[in-house]
Scaffold this motif. Structure first.
Motif, mmCIF file in Angstrom:
data_model
loop_
_atom_site.group_PDB
_atom_site.id
_atom_site.type_symbol
_atom_site.label_atom_id
_atom_site.label_comp_id
_atom_site.label_asym_id
_atom_site.label_seq_id
_atom_site.Cartn_x
_atom_site.Cartn_y
_atom_site.Cartn_z
ATOM 1 N N UNK A 19 9.206 14.682 -45.403
ATOM 2 C CA UNK A 19 10.497 14.712 -46.082
ATOM 3 C C UNK A 19 10.318 15.493 -47.380
ATOM 4 N N UNK A 20 11.410 16.095 -47.852
ATOM 5 C CA UNK A 20 11.392 16.870 -49.087
ATOM 6 C C UNK A 20 12.568 16.451 -49.957
ATOM 7 N N UNK A 21 12.364 16.507 -51.276
ATOM 8 C CA UNK A 21 13.441 16.222 -52.215
ATOM 9 C C UNK A 21 13.842 17.526 -52.902
ATOM 10 N N UNK A 22 15.143 17.763 -52.984
ATOM 11 C CA UNK A 22 15.652 18.985 -53.602
ATOM 12 C C UNK A 22 15.531 18.868 -55.115
ATOM 13 N N UNK A 23 14.854 19.840 -55.733
ATOM 14 C CA UNK A 23 14.679 19.829 -57.186
ATOM 15 C C UNK A 23 15.312 21.052 -57.854
ATOM 16 N N UNK A 29 12.784 33.824 -55.541
ATOM 17 C CA UNK A 29 11.326 33.848 -55.445
ATOM 18 C C UNK A 29 10.933 35.089 -54.643
ATOM 19 N N UNK A 30 10.147 35.969 -55.251
ATOM 20 C CA UNK A 30 9.719 37.207 -54.583
ATOM 21 C C UNK A 30 10.908 38.011 -54.051
ATOM 22 N N UNK A 31 11.940 38.147 -54.876
ATOM 23 C CA UNK A 31 13.148 38.924 -54.556
ATOM 24 C C UNK A 31 13.970 38.353 -53.407
ATOM 25 N N UNK A 32 13.739 37.105 -53.042
ATOM 26 C CA UNK A 32 14.538 36.428 -52.017
ATOM 27 C C UNK A 32 15.239 35.252 -52.685
ATOM 28 N N UNK A 33 16.530 35.110 -52.438
ATOM 29 C CA UNK A 33 17.272 33.972 -52.970
ATOM 30 C C UNK A 33 17.270 32.854 -51.939
ATOM 31 N N UNK A 34 16.729 31.715 -52.339
ATOM 32 C CA UNK A 34 16.678 30.544 -51.474
ATOM 33 C C UNK A 34 17.734 29.545 -51.914
ATOM 34 N N UNK A 36 17.460 26.236 -51.601
ATOM 35 C CA UNK A 36 16.853 25.032 -52.181
ATOM 36 C C UNK A 36 15.397 25.248 -52.564
ATOM 37 N N UNK A 37 15.020 24.648 -53.687
ATOM 38 C CA UNK A 37 13.623 24.501 -54.058
ATOM 39 C C UNK A 37 13.323 23.007 -53.913
ATOM 40 N N UNK A 38 12.262 22.686 -53.194
ATOM 41 C CA UNK A 38 11.954 21.293 -52.888
ATOM 42 C C UNK A 38 10.498 20.986 -53.180
ATOM 43 N N UNK A 39 10.209 19.697 -53.229
ATOM 44 C CA UNK A 39 8.822 19.240 -53.258
ATOM 45 C C UNK A 39 8.719 18.054 -52.312
ATOM 46 N N UNK A 52 8.339 24.119 -52.347
ATOM 47 C CA UNK A 52 8.713 24.766 -51.093
ATOM 48 C C UNK A 52 10.110 25.332 -51.267
ATOM 49 N N UNK A 53 10.411 26.379 -50.535
ATOM 50 C CA UNK A 53 11.720 27.007 -50.615
ATOM 51 C C UNK A 53 12.333 27.048 -49.224
ATOM 52 N N UNK A 54 13.615 26.648 -49.134
ATOM 53 C CA UNK A 54 14.292 26.594 -47.847
ATOM 54 C C UNK A 54 15.707 27.137 -47.964
ATOM 55 N N UNK A 55 16.211 27.579 -46.834
ATOM 56 C CA UNK A 55 17.615 27.967 -46.720
ATOM 57 C C UNK A 55 18.391 26.779 -46.160
ATOM 58 N N UNK A 56 19.684 26.774 -46.389
ATOM 59 C CA UNK A 56 20.537 25.690 -45.909
ATOM 60 C C UNK A 56 20.420 25.529 -44.394
#
Length: 70
Positions: A19-23, A29-34, A36-39, A52-56
């Motif tokens: 599981x990840x929590x959105x922070x 990050x590296x010219x990519x828009x994500x 969510x940033x999570x841990x 970690x970085x994720x898309x919706x």
């Protein structure tokens, strides 16, 4: 998901068991828009793992809805 989840939400991500929590949201990050940033949840930020970085579209399920106050 129809709209972005609030910070503090706990999610499961496709093809991952943890599981990840959105922070953070809308992170570049590296010219990519994500979306969510999570841990890792419930451990938070730990030296062995970075954020970690994720898309919706990667969100498989919502475990807890985070901060929804105005």
């Amino acid at each position: 998901m129809d709209k972005k989840l609030p910070v503090g939400s706990v999610i499961r991500v496709r093809n991952l068991t943890e599981k990840y929590i959105i922070i953070g949201k809308d992170i570049i990050e590296n010219d990519i828009t994500y979306d969510y940033m999570c841990c890792n949840y419930p451990y938070g930020l730990i030296p062995e793992k970075d954020c970690c970085f994720f898309q919706d579209k990667d969100v498989e399920s919502l475990c807890f809805l985070g901060n929804i106050n105005d």
